[in-house]
Write a protein that holds these residues in place. Sequence first.
Motif, PDB file in Angstrom:
ATOM      1  N   UNK A 100      23.605  49.766 -27.007  1.00  0.00           N
ATOM      2  CA  UNK A 100      22.889  50.522 -25.970  1.00  0.00           C
ATOM      3  C   UNK A 100      21.742  49.650 -25.487  1.00  0.00           C
ATOM      4  N   UNK A 101      21.673  49.476 -24.158  1.00  0.00           N
ATOM      5  CA  UNK A 101      20.652  48.587 -23.594  1.00  0.00           C
ATOM      6  C   UNK A 101      19.965  49.238 -22.405  1.00  0.00           C
ATOM      7  N   UNK A 106      20.910  44.809 -17.808  1.00  0.00           N
ATOM      8  CA  UNK A 106      22.295  44.811 -17.316  1.00  0.00           C
ATOM      9  C   UNK A 106      22.835  43.390 -17.165  1.00  0.00           C
ATOM     10  N   UNK A 107      21.998  42.488 -16.675  1.00  0.00           N
ATOM     11  CA  UNK A 107      22.444  41.116 -16.413  1.00  0.00           C
ATOM     12  C   UNK A 107      22.946  40.407 -17.665  1.00  0.00           C
ATOM     13  N   UNK A 108      22.625  40.923 -18.853  1.00  0.00           N
ATOM     14  CA  UNK A 108      23.067  40.281 -20.099  1.00  0.00           C
ATOM     15  C   UNK A 108      24.482  40.688 -20.501  1.00  0.00           C
ATOM     16  N   UNK A 109      25.084  41.632 -19.787  1.00  0.00           N
ATOM     17  CA  UNK A 109      26.404  42.142 -20.175  1.00  0.00           C
ATOM     18  C   UNK A 109      27.565  41.339 -19.579  1.00  0.00           C
ATOM     19  N   UNK A 110      27.633  41.125 -18.255  1.00  0.00           N
ATOM     20  CA  UNK A 110      28.787  40.394 -17.712  1.00  0.00           C
ATOM     21  C   UNK A 110      28.830  38.947 -18.178  1.00  0.00           C
ATOM     22  N   UNK A 162      32.259  41.297 -23.599  1.00  0.00           N
ATOM     23  CA  UNK A 162      33.123  40.306 -24.254  1.00  0.00           C
ATOM     24  C   UNK A 162      32.364  39.142 -24.859  1.00  0.00           C
ATOM     25  N   UNK A 163      31.043  39.139 -24.728  1.00  0.00           N
ATOM     26  CA  UNK A 163      30.248  38.017 -25.228  1.00  0.00           C
ATOM     27  C   UNK A 163      30.003  38.123 -26.731  1.00  0.00           C
TER      28      UNK A 163
END
Length: 198
Positions: A100-101, A106-110, A162-163
Amino acid sequence: MSVSNGTTDGAIGSGPPVRSACDAIAAGKDVYSEWPLTPRAALTQELIVLADKAGARHLAGLQRRLGADYRYVRDLVRDGYIGELRSARLHVSVEYFQSSRLQTLYFTVPQENYSGLLHIYGGHFFDAVFSMLGHPTSISALAVNQFKEVTLIETGATLPHTLADQVVVNGSPTMHRLIDNIELSNADGRRVQTSPAT
Protein backbone atom coordinates in the motif's frame (compact mmCIF):
# COMPACT_ATOMS: atom_id res chain seq x y z
CA MET A 1 10.71 30.98 -11.46
CA SER A 2 11.81 31.29 -15.06
CA VAL A 3 15.21 29.83 -15.84
CA SER A 4 15.48 31.77 -19.09
CA ASN A 5 16.17 35.10 -17.42
CA GLY A 6 19.68 36.47 -17.03
CA THR A 7 19.63 36.37 -13.23
CA THR A 8 19.39 32.60 -12.76
CA ASP A 9 22.76 30.86 -12.52
CA GLY A 10 21.60 27.27 -12.27
CA ALA A 11 18.74 24.96 -11.37
CA ILE A 12 18.20 22.32 -8.72
CA GLY A 13 15.39 19.80 -9.10
CA SER A 14 13.99 16.87 -7.19
CA GLY A 15 12.61 14.41 -9.40
CA PRO A 16 12.66 13.10 -11.79
CA PRO A 17 12.16 16.74 -13.01
CA VAL A 18 12.61 16.09 -16.71
CA ARG A 19 10.73 19.12 -18.11
CA SER A 20 12.42 21.54 -15.68
CA ALA A 21 15.85 20.08 -16.46
CA CYS A 22 15.22 20.44 -20.23
CA ASP A 23 14.11 24.07 -19.82
CA ALA A 24 17.13 24.94 -17.66
CA ILE A 25 19.61 23.23 -19.99
CA ALA A 26 18.05 24.86 -23.06
CA ALA A 27 18.59 28.21 -21.34
CA GLY A 28 22.28 27.31 -20.86
CA LYS A 29 21.96 26.84 -17.09
CA ASP A 30 23.79 24.23 -15.04
CA VAL A 31 21.51 21.56 -13.57
CA TYR A 32 21.72 19.48 -10.40
CA SER A 33 18.97 16.87 -10.32
CA GLU A 34 17.88 14.25 -7.81
CA TRP A 35 18.51 10.59 -8.69
CA PRO A 36 17.12 9.08 -10.84
CA LEU A 37 17.54 11.82 -13.42
CA THR A 38 14.84 10.43 -15.73
CA PRO A 39 12.69 7.31 -15.86
CA ARG A 40 14.32 6.02 -19.07
CA ALA A 41 17.92 5.67 -20.28
CA ALA A 42 17.09 7.10 -23.75
CA LEU A 43 15.64 10.25 -22.18
CA THR A 44 18.70 10.61 -19.95
CA GLN A 45 20.92 10.38 -23.02
CA GLU A 46 18.87 13.13 -24.70
CA LEU A 47 19.46 15.39 -21.70
CA ILE A 48 23.19 14.69 -21.82
CA VAL A 49 23.36 15.60 -25.51
CA LEU A 50 21.26 18.73 -24.90
CA ALA A 51 23.56 19.80 -22.03
CA ASP A 52 26.69 19.19 -24.11
CA LYS A 53 25.31 21.31 -26.96
CA ALA A 54 24.31 24.11 -24.56
CA GLY A 55 27.65 24.04 -22.72
CA ALA A 56 25.79 23.38 -19.46
CA ARG A 57 27.03 21.18 -16.64
CA HIS A 58 24.73 18.48 -15.27
CA LEU A 59 24.92 16.33 -12.17
CA ALA A 60 22.58 13.60 -10.99
CA GLY A 61 22.28 13.67 -7.21
CA LEU A 62 23.98 10.70 -5.62
CA GLN A 63 24.87 12.96 -2.71
CA ARG A 64 25.00 10.29 0.01
CA ARG A 65 28.70 9.69 -0.80
CA LEU A 66 29.38 13.29 0.30
CA GLY A 67 27.99 12.82 3.83
CA ALA A 68 30.51 13.34 6.61
CA ASP A 69 29.95 9.83 8.01
CA TYR A 70 30.57 8.14 4.64
CA ARG A 71 33.67 10.25 4.01
CA TYR A 72 34.92 9.38 7.51
CA VAL A 73 34.60 5.64 6.85
CA ARG A 74 36.22 6.05 3.42
CA ASP A 75 39.17 7.81 5.08
CA LEU A 76 39.50 5.04 7.70
CA VAL A 77 39.71 2.46 4.93
CA ARG A 78 42.04 4.55 2.77
CA ASP A 79 44.39 5.33 5.66
CA GLY A 80 44.68 1.67 6.67
CA TYR A 81 42.97 2.05 10.06
CA ILE A 82 40.71 -0.94 9.32
CA GLY A 83 43.63 -3.08 8.17
CA GLU A 84 43.10 -5.67 5.45
CA LEU A 85 39.40 -5.39 4.71
CA ARG A 86 37.68 -8.76 4.60
CA SER A 87 33.99 -7.91 4.28
CA ALA A 88 31.40 -5.17 4.22
CA ARG A 89 27.70 -5.55 4.95
CA LEU A 90 24.99 -3.05 4.05
CA HIS A 91 21.38 -3.30 5.13
CA VAL A 92 18.72 -0.87 3.92
CA SER A 93 15.05 -1.08 4.84
CA VAL A 94 12.41 1.46 3.83
CA GLU A 95 8.75 1.74 4.75
CA TYR A 96 7.62 3.54 1.57
CA PHE A 97 7.76 0.65 -0.92
CA GLN A 98 5.07 -1.61 0.56
CA SER A 99 1.95 -3.16 -0.97
CA SER A 100 0.00 0.00 0.00
CA ARG A 101 1.50 3.31 -1.10
CA LEU A 102 0.62 6.97 -1.10
CA GLN A 103 -0.63 8.41 -4.38
CA THR A 104 2.50 10.58 -4.52
CA LEU A 105 4.51 7.35 -4.91
CA TYR A 106 2.54 6.17 -7.96
CA PHE A 107 5.60 6.76 -10.14
CA THR A 108 7.43 3.97 -8.27
CA VAL A 109 5.00 1.28 -9.46
CA PRO A 110 5.26 1.07 -13.29
CA GLN A 111 8.40 -0.76 -14.40
CA GLU A 112 8.99 1.66 -17.29
CA ASN A 113 9.50 4.56 -14.84
CA TYR A 114 12.84 3.16 -13.60
CA SER A 115 11.91 4.28 -10.09
CA GLY A 116 11.56 1.15 -7.98
CA LEU A 117 13.27 0.26 -4.74
CA LEU A 118 16.41 -1.09 -6.40
CA HIS A 119 16.63 1.80 -8.86
CA ILE A 120 16.37 4.55 -6.26
CA TYR A 121 17.85 3.12 -3.08
CA GLY A 122 20.24 0.84 -4.93
CA GLY A 123 21.56 3.82 -6.86
CA HIS A 124 22.10 5.89 -3.72
CA PHE A 125 23.56 3.22 -1.44
CA PHE A 126 25.63 1.26 -3.95
CA ASP A 127 27.24 4.52 -5.04
CA ALA A 128 28.02 5.39 -1.41
CA VAL A 129 29.56 1.98 -0.68
CA PHE A 130 31.56 1.96 -3.93
CA SER A 131 32.88 5.45 -3.16
CA MET A 132 34.18 4.14 0.18
CA LEU A 133 35.47 0.73 -0.86
CA GLY A 134 35.89 0.72 -4.63
CA HIS A 135 33.85 -1.16 -7.21
CA PRO A 136 33.47 -4.94 -6.94
CA THR A 137 35.36 -7.14 -9.38
CA SER A 138 32.37 -9.48 -9.63
CA ILE A 139 28.77 -9.35 -8.45
CA SER A 140 25.80 -11.67 -8.10
CA ALA A 141 22.29 -10.91 -6.89
CA LEU A 142 18.99 -12.47 -6.02
CA ALA A 143 15.94 -10.24 -6.46
CA VAL A 144 12.33 -11.08 -5.66
CA ASN A 145 8.98 -9.37 -6.04
CA GLN A 146 7.01 -9.78 -2.81
CA PHE A 147 4.10 -7.57 -3.88
CA LYS A 148 2.42 -8.59 -7.15
CA GLU A 149 -0.04 -5.69 -6.72
CA VAL A 150 0.22 -2.26 -5.13
CA THR A 151 -2.79 -0.37 -3.78
CA LEU A 152 -2.79 3.42 -3.77
CA ILE A 153 -4.04 4.40 -0.32
CA GLU A 154 -6.04 7.51 -1.21
CA THR A 155 -7.99 6.04 -4.14
CA GLY A 156 -7.96 2.29 -3.45
CA ALA A 157 -6.75 1.71 -7.03
CA THR A 158 -4.86 -1.57 -7.40
CA LEU A 159 -1.99 -1.67 -9.87
CA PRO A 160 0.11 -4.60 -11.14
CA HIS A 161 3.62 -4.53 -9.71
CA THR A 162 6.50 -6.43 -11.33
CA LEU A 163 9.57 -4.74 -9.85
CA ALA A 164 11.88 -6.40 -7.34
CA ASP A 165 11.20 -5.14 -3.83
CA GLN A 166 13.79 -7.25 -2.04
CA VAL A 167 17.33 -7.88 -3.19
CA VAL A 168 20.42 -9.60 -1.83
CA VAL A 169 23.67 -8.63 -3.54
CA ASN A 170 27.03 -10.31 -3.11
CA GLY A 171 30.24 -9.06 -4.66
CA SER A 172 33.95 -9.70 -4.67
CA PRO A 173 35.39 -6.33 -3.72
CA THR A 174 38.51 -4.66 -5.00
CA MET A 175 38.92 -3.55 -1.38
CA HIS A 176 42.34 -2.12 -1.91
CA ARG A 177 43.12 1.43 -0.76
CA LEU A 178 40.66 2.59 -2.23
CA ILE A 179 24.19 3.07 4.82
CA ASP A 180 21.31 2.75 6.58
CA ASN A 181 23.80 0.60 8.40
CA ILE A 182 27.25 -0.40 7.20
CA GLU A 183 29.64 -2.66 9.01
CA LEU A 184 33.25 -3.27 8.00
CA SER A 185 35.30 -6.19 9.32
CA ASN A 186 39.04 -6.72 8.95
CA ALA A 187 40.93 -10.02 8.84
CA ASP A 188 41.51 -9.91 12.62
CA GLY A 189 37.78 -9.54 13.34
CA ARG A 190 37.92 -5.86 14.29
CA ARG A 191 34.75 -4.04 13.21
CA VAL A 192 33.85 -0.45 12.49
CA GLN A 193 30.16 0.29 12.18
CA THR A 194 28.38 3.47 11.17
CA SER A 195 24.71 4.35 10.88
CA PRO A 196 24.67 7.30 8.47
CA ALA A 197 21.88 9.82 8.80
CA THR A 198 19.41 9.66 5.92
